[in-house]
Structure formats: C-alpha cells, structure tokens
Design an enzyme around this catalytic site. Structure first.
Site, PDB file in Angstrom:
ATOM      1  CE  LYS A  13      -4.792  13.569  12.300  1.00  0.00           C
ATOM      2  NZ  LYS A  13      -5.512  14.844  12.131  1.00  0.00           N
ATOM      3  NE  ARG A 160     -14.990  12.702  11.907  1.00  0.00           N
ATOM      4  CZ  ARG A 160     -13.672  12.739  12.073  1.00  0.00           C
ATOM      5  NH1 ARG A 160     -12.866  12.248  11.143  1.00  0.00           N
ATOM      6  NH2 ARG A 160     -13.146  13.266  13.154  1.00  0.00           N
ATOM      7  NE  ARG A 171     -12.258  17.068  15.524  1.00  0.00           N
ATOM      8  CZ  ARG A 171     -12.689  17.017  14.266  1.00  0.00           C
ATOM      9  NH1 ARG A 171     -13.901  17.466  13.960  1.00  0.00           N
ATOM     10  NH2 ARG A 171     -11.938  16.499  13.330  1.00  0.00           N
TER      11      ARG A 171
HETATM   12  P1  AP5 Z   1      -8.697  14.364   6.324  1.00  0.00           P
HETATM   13  O1  AP5 Z   1      -7.660  13.581   5.607  1.00  0.00           O
HETATM   14  O2  AP5 Z   1      -9.984  13.725   6.619  1.00  0.00           O
HETATM   15  O3  AP5 Z   1      -8.049  15.052   7.629  1.00  0.00           O
HETATM   16  P2  AP5 Z   1      -7.587  14.431   9.009  1.00  0.00           P
HETATM   17  O4  AP5 Z   1      -6.270  15.048   9.339  1.00  0.00           O
HETATM   18  O5  AP5 Z   1      -7.645  12.943   8.989  1.00  0.00           O
HETATM   19  O6  AP5 Z   1      -8.668  15.067   9.963  1.00  0.00           O
HETATM   20  P3  AP5 Z   1      -9.572  14.419  11.119  1.00  0.00           P
HETATM   21  O7  AP5 Z   1     -10.686  15.380  11.372  1.00  0.00           O
HETATM   22  O8  AP5 Z   1      -9.909  13.005  10.811  1.00  0.00           O
HETATM   23  O9  AP5 Z   1      -8.574  14.473  12.311  1.00  0.00           O
HETATM   24  P4  AP5 Z   1      -8.886  14.391  13.795  1.00  0.00           P
HETATM   25  O10 AP5 Z   1      -7.528  14.140  14.316  1.00  0.00           O
HETATM   26  O11 AP5 Z   1      -9.558  15.543  14.383  1.00  0.00           O
HETATM   27  O12 AP5 Z   1      -9.987  13.219  13.903  1.00  0.00           O
HETATM   28  P5  AP5 Z   1      -9.898  11.712  14.355  1.00  0.00           P
HETATM   29  O13 AP5 Z   1     -10.885  10.944  13.579  1.00  0.00           O
HETATM   30  O14 AP5 Z   1      -8.486  11.252  14.408  1.00  0.00           O
HETATM   31  O15 AP5 Z   1      -8.947  15.697   5.448  1.00  0.00           O
HETATM   32  C1  AP5 Z   1      -9.930  16.646   5.853  1.00  0.00           C
HETATM   33  C2  AP5 Z   1     -10.713  17.147   4.626  1.00  0.00           C
HETATM   34  O16 AP5 Z   1      -9.842  17.908   3.791  1.00  0.00           O
HETATM   35  C3  AP5 Z   1     -11.275  16.039   3.723  1.00  0.00           C
HETATM   36  O17 AP5 Z   1     -12.509  16.497   3.219  1.00  0.00           O
HETATM   37  C4  AP5 Z   1     -10.229  15.910   2.601  1.00  0.00           C
HETATM   38  O18 AP5 Z   1     -10.843  15.479   1.381  1.00  0.00           O
HETATM   39  C5  AP5 Z   1      -9.719  17.328   2.490  1.00  0.00           C
HETATM   40  N1  AP5 Z   1      -8.288  17.426   2.179  1.00  0.00           N
HETATM   41  C6  AP5 Z   1      -7.292  16.644   2.680  1.00  0.00           C
HETATM   42  N2  AP5 Z   1      -6.079  17.070   2.228  1.00  0.00           N
HETATM   43  C7  AP5 Z   1      -6.336  18.162   1.442  1.00  0.00           C
HETATM   44  C8  AP5 Z   1      -5.495  19.058   0.682  1.00  0.00           C
HETATM   45  N3  AP5 Z   1      -4.148  18.917   0.665  1.00  0.00           N
HETATM   46  N4  AP5 Z   1      -6.089  20.070  -0.008  1.00  0.00           N
HETATM   47  C9  AP5 Z   1      -7.461  20.220   0.016  1.00  0.00           C
HETATM   48  N5  AP5 Z   1      -8.296  19.399   0.699  1.00  0.00           N
HETATM   49  C10 AP5 Z   1      -7.754  18.385   1.406  1.00  0.00           C
HETATM   50  O19 AP5 Z   1     -10.397  11.804  15.880  1.00  0.00           O
HETATM   51  C11 AP5 Z   1     -11.748  12.099  16.183  1.00  0.00           C
HETATM   52  C12 AP5 Z   1     -11.955  12.044  17.694  1.00  0.00           C
HETATM   53  O20 AP5 Z   1     -11.656  10.722  18.184  1.00  0.00           O
HETATM   54  C13 AP5 Z   1     -11.052  12.967  18.526  1.00  0.00           C
HETATM   55  O21 AP5 Z   1     -11.601  14.274  18.635  1.00  0.00           O
HETATM   56  C14 AP5 Z   1     -11.018  12.229  19.875  1.00  0.00           C
HETATM   57  O22 AP5 Z   1     -12.213  12.460  20.610  1.00  0.00           O
HETATM   58  C15 AP5 Z   1     -11.010  10.762  19.451  1.00  0.00           C
HETATM   59  N6  AP5 Z   1      -9.650  10.231  19.287  1.00  0.00           N
HETATM   60  C16 AP5 Z   1      -9.072   9.795  18.127  1.00  0.00           C
HETATM   61  N7  AP5 Z   1      -7.813   9.400  18.353  1.00  0.00           N
HETATM   62  C17 AP5 Z   1      -7.567   9.584  19.669  1.00  0.00           C
HETATM   63  C18 AP5 Z   1      -6.429   9.381  20.496  1.00  0.00           C
HETATM   64  N8  AP5 Z   1      -5.269   8.896  19.999  1.00  0.00           N
HETATM   65  N9  AP5 Z   1      -6.534   9.677  21.810  1.00  0.00           N
HETATM   66  C19 AP5 Z   1      -7.683  10.145  22.337  1.00  0.00           C
HETATM   67  N10 AP5 Z   1      -8.797  10.392  21.608  1.00  0.00           N
HETATM   68  C20 AP5 Z   1      -8.740  10.103  20.285  1.00  0.00           C
HETATM   69 MG    MG Z   2      -8.879  11.510   9.958  1.00  0.00          MG
END
Ligand code: AP5
Ligand code: MG
Ligand code: ZN
Length: 216
Positions: A13, A160, A171
């Site tokens: 994402k 992270r 998660r």
């Molecule tokens: P990346 O693009 O970083 O993936 P992502 O989908 O953004 O993954 P996140 O871990 O950030 O998602 P998340 O939803 O768990 O975390 P968030 O920060 O929102 O890609 C991942 C890796 O793969 C990278 O190394 C990239 O280079 C690689 N990659 C990408 N695409 C690729 C491809 N096509 N092929 C190969 N490699 C690839 O949330 C964290 C925490 O915050 C949550 O657990 C929760 O506690 C809290 N939180 C956040 N939002 C909310 C909400 N709305 N409500 C309540 N709690 C929330």
């Molecule tokens: Mg992310």
C-alpha cells in the site's frame, strides 16, 4: 480524486501510494505513518497509539478518526488524497464518508491489493523504512542506492519494530477479522477494484494505473 488503498500488512500500500501521489500530484495520507510521526515527536496521539502498534492491533477508532479528520483539513488535501491504511473498520469507513460529505466529496475508488500470507512475511522481513520521511525499501526487491541511507532524503533506514514475524502474523489476523469486511462493504457500493499484488512493484503499479484508466 479521493482514493483508498486497502490490503493486508506488507501488500505494498505505502509503496504504491507513494508512486501514485507523484503521478497524480495529490498527497499520500497514511494513518500508520501519521502515528509513527506522532510517536517520534511524543505528541498525544503518539502516546495513545504506541501500545496498540507495538502489539500489532488496531488503535481505537475515535483516536484514529480524530487524527485523520485533522489531517484532511489541511489545505494540501483540497484536491483529493490517496488514503493508505485508513479506513480499517466499518466505523472508520462511515466516519470518512461523513468527513468527505461535509465538503461535498466522496470516495472515487477503493483498490484492494491482494497477496498471500507467505508473500507478506517475505516482504516485511526485508523491509527497511526511512526514519525521517518514512519511504519504504526492501533489501532484495527495492534496495536503496546506498546501503542504510534513504534515496529520497538521505535519512537513515531502520526496521520497524512491528515487523517481527510474530507481530506480522497478529497484524495479518487483525486485518482478516476487522478490515477484510470492508472489501464487501465497498464492493456493494460499486467502488471496489481488486489488484493482484503478487507481481513486482512496477507490475502492480501498471495494474493500478489501468484500473484508474491512466496511461502507464
Ligand atoms: P509496503 O508498501 O511498505 O507495504 P504496506 O502495505 O504499506 O505495509 P504496512 O506494513 O505498512 O501495512 P500495515 O497496514 O500493516 O501498517 P501501517 O503502517 O498502516 O511494502 C512492504 C515491503 O514490500 C517493502 O519492503 C516494499 O519495498 C516491498 N514491496 C512492496 N511492493 C512489492 C512488490 N510488488 N514486490 C516486491 N516487494 C514489494 O499500520 C501500522 C499499525 O498502526 C497498525 O498495526 C495499527 O496498530 C496502527 N494503525 C494504522 N492505521 C490504523 C487505522 N486506520 N486504525 C487503527 N489502527 C491503525
Ligand atoms: Mg505502509
Ligand atoms: Zn527518507
């Protein structure tokens, strides 16, 4: 244009939202990035969110909704936004509808990036994130030009703390139970497009651009 990117942790994402933001010239608003920024600065939202994020569970809706509402009021969001990681519950989806309705707007499209659990473990175990601007890299799939240094801003890269395998699995469970119901919610509204996230970064970007009727 207001876009929502849905998908499990590690689906890509953040990576795709950053590319789309450059392409469309509208901001990338990521709830997780906003929480990490707030934790770094030690502000109220950061303190409220920290324990939930460390456990890999969702921060309560009222905290998250208030933080997003404030962010969306900033002038750079006037022409639209790319939301990444928000909404994550039906309650948050309704709050978002309310915030947008107040300014006569709506969600234009919801893209859900689908990947298997094995793929996301592989992606998150190799991920490195910039401490300063939160850009994401991968040791194998998207390495920075200079090891440990962000291409975009020169900041240092770190792993992270919620990317430990045990927390990633939690998660993923939380996503399946609390966020995946949004897929049907948006499908019923005719807003949903499913994107196969198992291909490389450029391949996924191509699918997203064609879903939005944009040239590659
Ligand atoms: P990346 O693009 O970083 O993936 P992502 O989908 O953004 O993954 P996140 O871990 O950030 O998602 P998340 O939803 O768990 O975390 P968030 O920060 O929102 O890609 C991942 C890796 O793969 C990278 O190394 C990239 O280079 C690689 N990659 C990408 N695409 C690729 C491809 N096509 N092929 C190969 N490699 C690839 O949330 C964290 C925490 O915050 C949550 O657990 C929760 O506690 C809290 N939180 C956040 N939002 C909310 C909400 N709305 N409500 C309540 N709690 C929330
Ligand atoms: Mg992310
Ligand atoms: Zn950076």
């Amino acid at each position: 244009m207001n876009l929502v990117l849905l998908g499990p942790p590690g689906a890509g994402k953040g990576t795709q939202a950053a590319l789309l933001s450059q392409r469309l010239g509208i901001p990338h608003v990521a709830s997780g990035d906003l929480f990490r920024e707030a934790m770094k600065k030690g502000t109220g939202w950061g303190k409220e969110a920290q324990s939930y994020i460390d456990l890999g569970v969702l921060v309560p809706d009222e905290v998250t909704n208030a933080m997003i509402e404030e962010r969306l009021k900033e002038p750079d969001c006037a022409k639209g936004v790319i939301l990444d990681g928000f909404p994550r519950t039906i309650e948050q989806a309704r709050a978002l509808e309310g915030i947008l309705a107040e300014r006569g707007e709506k969600i234009d499209r919801v893209l859900v990036i689908q990947v298997s659990e094995d793929t996301l473990i592989e992606r998150l175990s190799g991920r490195r994130t910039c401490r300063r601007c939160q850009a994401n890299y991968h040791l194998l799939f998207n390495p920075p030009q200079k090891e440990g240094v962000c291409d975009r801003c020169g900041g240092d890269l770190y792993q992270r703390s919620d990317d430990k395998e045990e927390t990633v699995r939690r998660r993923f469970r939380v996503y399946t139970e609390e966020t995946a119901p949004l897929i049907d919610y948006y499908r019923r509204q005719g807003l949903l497009t499913e994107i196969d996230g198992e291909r490389g970064i450029e391949g996924v970007q191509g699918k997203i651009l064609s879903a939005l009727s944009l040239s590659p």
